[in-house]
Design an enzyme around this catalytic site. Structure first.
Site, PDB file in Angstrom:
ATOM      1  N   GLU A 143       0.819  -1.209   0.000  1.00  8.53           N
ATOM      2  CA  GLU A 143       0.000   0.000   0.000  1.00  8.53           C
ATOM      3  C   GLU A 143       0.858   1.266   0.000  1.00  8.53           C
ATOM      4  OE1 GLU A 143      -3.590   2.212   2.491  1.00  8.53           O
ATOM      5  OE2 GLU A 143      -2.306   0.755   3.510  1.00  8.53           O
ATOM      6  N   ASP A 178      -5.463   2.723  -1.894  1.00 10.19           N
ATOM      7  CA  ASP A 178      -6.219   3.558  -0.958  1.00 10.19           C
ATOM      8  C   ASP A 178      -6.432   4.924  -1.619  1.00 10.19           C
ATOM      9  OD1 ASP A 178      -6.863   5.433   1.146  1.00 10.19           O
ATOM     10  OD2 ASP A 178      -6.234   3.901   2.578  1.00 10.19           O
ATOM     11  N   GLN A 206      -9.370   1.107  -0.672  1.00 12.88           N
ATOM     12  CA  GLN A 206      -9.821   1.703   0.583  1.00 12.88           C
ATOM     13  C   GLN A 206     -10.229   3.143   0.320  1.00 12.88           C
ATOM     14  OE1 GLN A 206      -6.376   0.820   3.123  1.00 12.88           O
ATOM     15  NE2 GLN A 206      -7.584  -0.724   4.199  1.00 12.88           N
ATOM     16  N   GLU A 246     -12.057   2.733   5.461  1.00 11.61           N
ATOM     17  CA  GLU A 246     -11.020   3.009   6.457  1.00 11.61           C
ATOM     18  C   GLU A 246     -11.020   4.506   6.775  1.00 11.61           C
ATOM     19  OE1 GLU A 246      -6.482   1.505   7.255  1.00 11.61           O
ATOM     20  OE2 GLU A 246      -6.831   2.725   5.465  1.00 11.61           O
TER      21      GLU A 246
END
Length: 273
Positions: A143, A178, A206, A246
């Site tokens: 990530e 993300d 995310q 998240e």
């Protein structure tokens, strides 16, 4: 239609961790993720998942001394034994929880060291971990994280992550995209979704509002549009992953605050029905 997973490290903060599973199920979530499960035996968490009818979709491998400020071990020379022990622990949990994905945090740059210097350590660690994870039927995720939230983090950009995936050369290593971090570092999210999702190298998304990391309908991003982009591209390329929620509820630890803030999800579900 995108599938949304509740991140139980951030959502329902008014509840003890083990009680958050039932709360997520009551709000209609079918999957959950979180940072770390290691304070509880995997069998205890598995019982909560089964009782709530939830699927475990993601958690993180041990990051080193989290409370001491460490944010992963993968890029750190001299920490290979600890890294391998952490991967072994994560894979044991993944087996019990029937979780197909584990995020491996890259770590912070040691003082005076560059990303180029640390790259060989990172690639070697991930190649070893990928082989172990493949035997367990688990995918490992990398990530990129923005440097405002996590100064000094080794991995920050989507192109860097995809370059590393290519260098590692393992089919079970993918990118955790993300959109909160990506917007802060790079922007141009729709184009990046269209660029990277069809490659088969994006394993998970995310989301959070930018800039305050609250609900996705708070801030500068048009998430209904981005969900539509993900949906369109996913249908075209056959992607069937999850979108992890998240974010920190704007209502904080107020009782029912997470549930009250889910209007964005209720609207999306109603529009997609």
């Amino acid at each position: 239609m995108p599938r949304f997973a509740a991140n139980l490290s951030m959502l329902y903060p008014e509840l003890p961790f083990l009680d958050r599973f039932a709360a997520a199920a009551r709000d209609g979530f079918e999957g959950v993720e979180y940072l770390f499960p290691y304070e509880h035996a995997p069998e205890v968490i598995a019982e909560r998942l089964q009782a709530a009818g939830l699927q475990q979709v993601l958690f993180n491998a041990p990051p080193g001394d989290w409370n001491g400020g460490e944010r992963g071990l993968a890029c750190l020379p001299g920490r290979e034994d600890e890294f391998r022990a952490g991967i072994a622990q994560a894979l044991r949990y993944a087996q019990v929880l029937r979780c197909p994905r584990v995020h491996v945090m890259a770590g912070l740059l040691p003082s005076g060291r560059t990303r180029d210097e640390l790259r060989p350590t990172y690639v070697a660690n991930l190649r070893w971990a990928a082989a172990e994870a493949a035997r367990a039927g688990v995918n490992l995720l990398l990530e990129p994280i923005n440097l405002r939230d996590m100064p000094g983090f080794f991995l920050n950009r989507q192109d860097h992550a995809h370059d590393l995936v290519a260098a590692i050369g393992a089919a079970n290593v993918q990118v955790q995209m993300d959109l909160y971090h990506c917007q802060i570092v790079e922007g141009d999210l729709a184009a990046k979704i269209r660029q990277y999702l069809p490659t088969g190298r994006v394993g998970h998304f995310q989301i959070a509002g930018v800039p305050q990391r609250h609900e996705p309908d708070l801030g500068e991003l048009n998430y209904p549009f981005l969900f539509g982009v993900i949906d369109d591209v996913a249908q075209a390329c056959g992607w069937q992953g999850w979108i992890g929620c998240e974010y920190r509820p704007a209502r904080g630890a107020t009782a029912g605050g997470t549930s009250d803030g889910l209007d964005w999800l209720r609207r999306w579900r109603a529009a997609a029905a």
